[in-house]
Design a protein around this motif. Structure first.
Motif, short mmCIF file in Angstrom:
data_model
loop_
_atom_site.label_atom_id
_atom_site.label_comp_id
_atom_site.label_asym_id
_atom_site.label_seq_id
_atom_site.Cartn_x
_atom_site.Cartn_y
_atom_site.Cartn_z
N GLY A 181 0.72 -1.37 0.02
CA GLY A 181 -0.16 -0.24 -0.04
C GLY A 181 1.00 1.28 0.26
N ASP A 182 1.83 1.25 0.82
CA ASP A 182 2.73 2.27 0.80
C ASP A 182 3.36 2.78 -0.61
N PHE A 183 3.87 1.49 -1.17
CA PHE A 183 4.50 1.59 -2.70
C PHE A 183 3.45 2.19 -3.50
N VAL A 184 2.16 1.89 -3.49
CA VAL A 184 1.05 2.40 -4.51
C VAL A 184 1.10 3.87 -3.99
N ASP A 185 0.77 4.34 -2.75
CA ASP A 185 0.66 5.75 -2.51
C ASP A 185 1.80 6.71 -2.85
N LYS A 186 3.17 5.79 -2.83
CA LYS A 186 4.16 6.66 -3.13
C LYS A 186 4.12 6.79 -4.86
N ARG A 187 3.76 5.88 -5.41
CA ARG A 187 3.79 6.07 -6.92
C ARG A 187 2.40 6.78 -7.55
N THR A 188 1.54 7.14 -6.71
CA THR A 188 0.71 7.77 -7.12
C THR A 188 0.42 9.02 -6.50
N GLY A 189 1.53 9.56 -5.61
CA GLY A 189 1.61 10.87 -4.90
C GLY A 189 0.33 10.78 -3.97
N GLY A 190 -0.15 9.79 -3.42
CA GLY A 190 -1.23 9.96 -2.40
C GLY A 190 -2.65 10.21 -2.88
N LYS A 191 -2.79 10.10 -4.28
CA LYS A 191 -3.87 10.59 -4.98
C LYS A 191 -5.18 9.61 -4.41
N TYR A 192 -4.94 8.30 -4.23
CA TYR A 192 -5.86 7.32 -3.96
C TYR A 192 -5.71 6.69 -2.58
N GLY A 193 -5.46 7.47 -1.74
CA GLY A 193 -4.79 6.99 -0.31
C GLY A 193 -6.25 6.41 0.24
N LYS A 194 -7.21 7.17 0.15
CA LYS A 194 -8.56 6.42 0.82
C LYS A 194 -8.76 5.00 0.31
N GLN A 195 -8.72 4.74 -0.90
CA GLN A 195 -9.01 3.53 -1.80
C GLN A 195 -7.91 2.39 -1.45
N VAL A 196 -6.56 2.99 -1.09
CA VAL A 196 -5.63 1.93 -0.77
C VAL A 196 -5.71 1.50 0.28
N ASP A 197 -6.04 2.44 1.69
CA ASP A 197 -6.26 1.98 2.65
C ASP A 197 -7.50 0.99 2.90
N SER A 198 -8.53 1.34 2.17
CA SER A 198 -9.63 0.30 2.27
C SER A 198 -9.21 -0.90 1.68
N ALA A 199 -8.45 -1.18 0.51
CA ALA A 199 -7.83 -2.34 -0.08
C ALA A 199 -7.18 -2.98 0.98
N GLN A 200 -6.27 -2.34 1.61
CA GLN A 200 -5.32 -2.88 2.55
C GLN A 200 -6.13 -3.61 3.99
N LYS A 201 -7.25 -2.91 4.37
CA LYS A 201 -8.04 -3.43 5.65
C LYS A 201 -8.91 -4.61 4.73
N LYS A 202 -9.31 -4.41 3.76
CA LYS A 202 -10.17 -5.53 3.23
C LYS A 202 -9.24 -6.96 3.04
N LEU A 203 -7.93 -6.66 2.44
CA LEU A 203 -7.06 -7.60 2.26
C LEU A 203 -6.71 -8.25 3.66
N ASN A 204 -6.18 -7.35 4.75
CA ASN A 204 -5.96 -8.17 6.15
C ASN A 204 -7.25 -8.74 6.64
#
Length: 62
Positions: free
Chosen positions: A26-49
């Motif tokens: 998730g941190d990698f995706v946030d870095k590569r997208t400049g945090g533009k999709y931070g909420k979606q990444v957080d949601s995906a991380q939670k669902k995956l966990n």
């Protein structure tokens, strides 16, 4: 056997390492997208966990 079942089998007994991997991904995706999709990444991380059976609370809730 689904891919998720195979992953669950591989991480069995290593929930902390699995959580770290999800966080790093998730941190990698946030870095590569400049945090533009931070909420979606957080949601995906939670669902995956949750799917992996690792529901530790996140330390850096946004």
């Amino acid at each position: 056997m689904s891919m998720l079942d195979k992953i669950k089998g591989m991480i069995k007994g290593h929930p902390d390492q699995a959580r770290q991997g999800v966080e790093k991904g998730g941190d990698f995706v946030d870095k590569r997208t400049g945090g533009k999709y931070g909420k979606q990444v957080d949601s995906a991380q939670k669902k995956l966990n949750d799917q992996l059976g690792d529901s530790h609370p996140r330390n850096d809730e946004r």
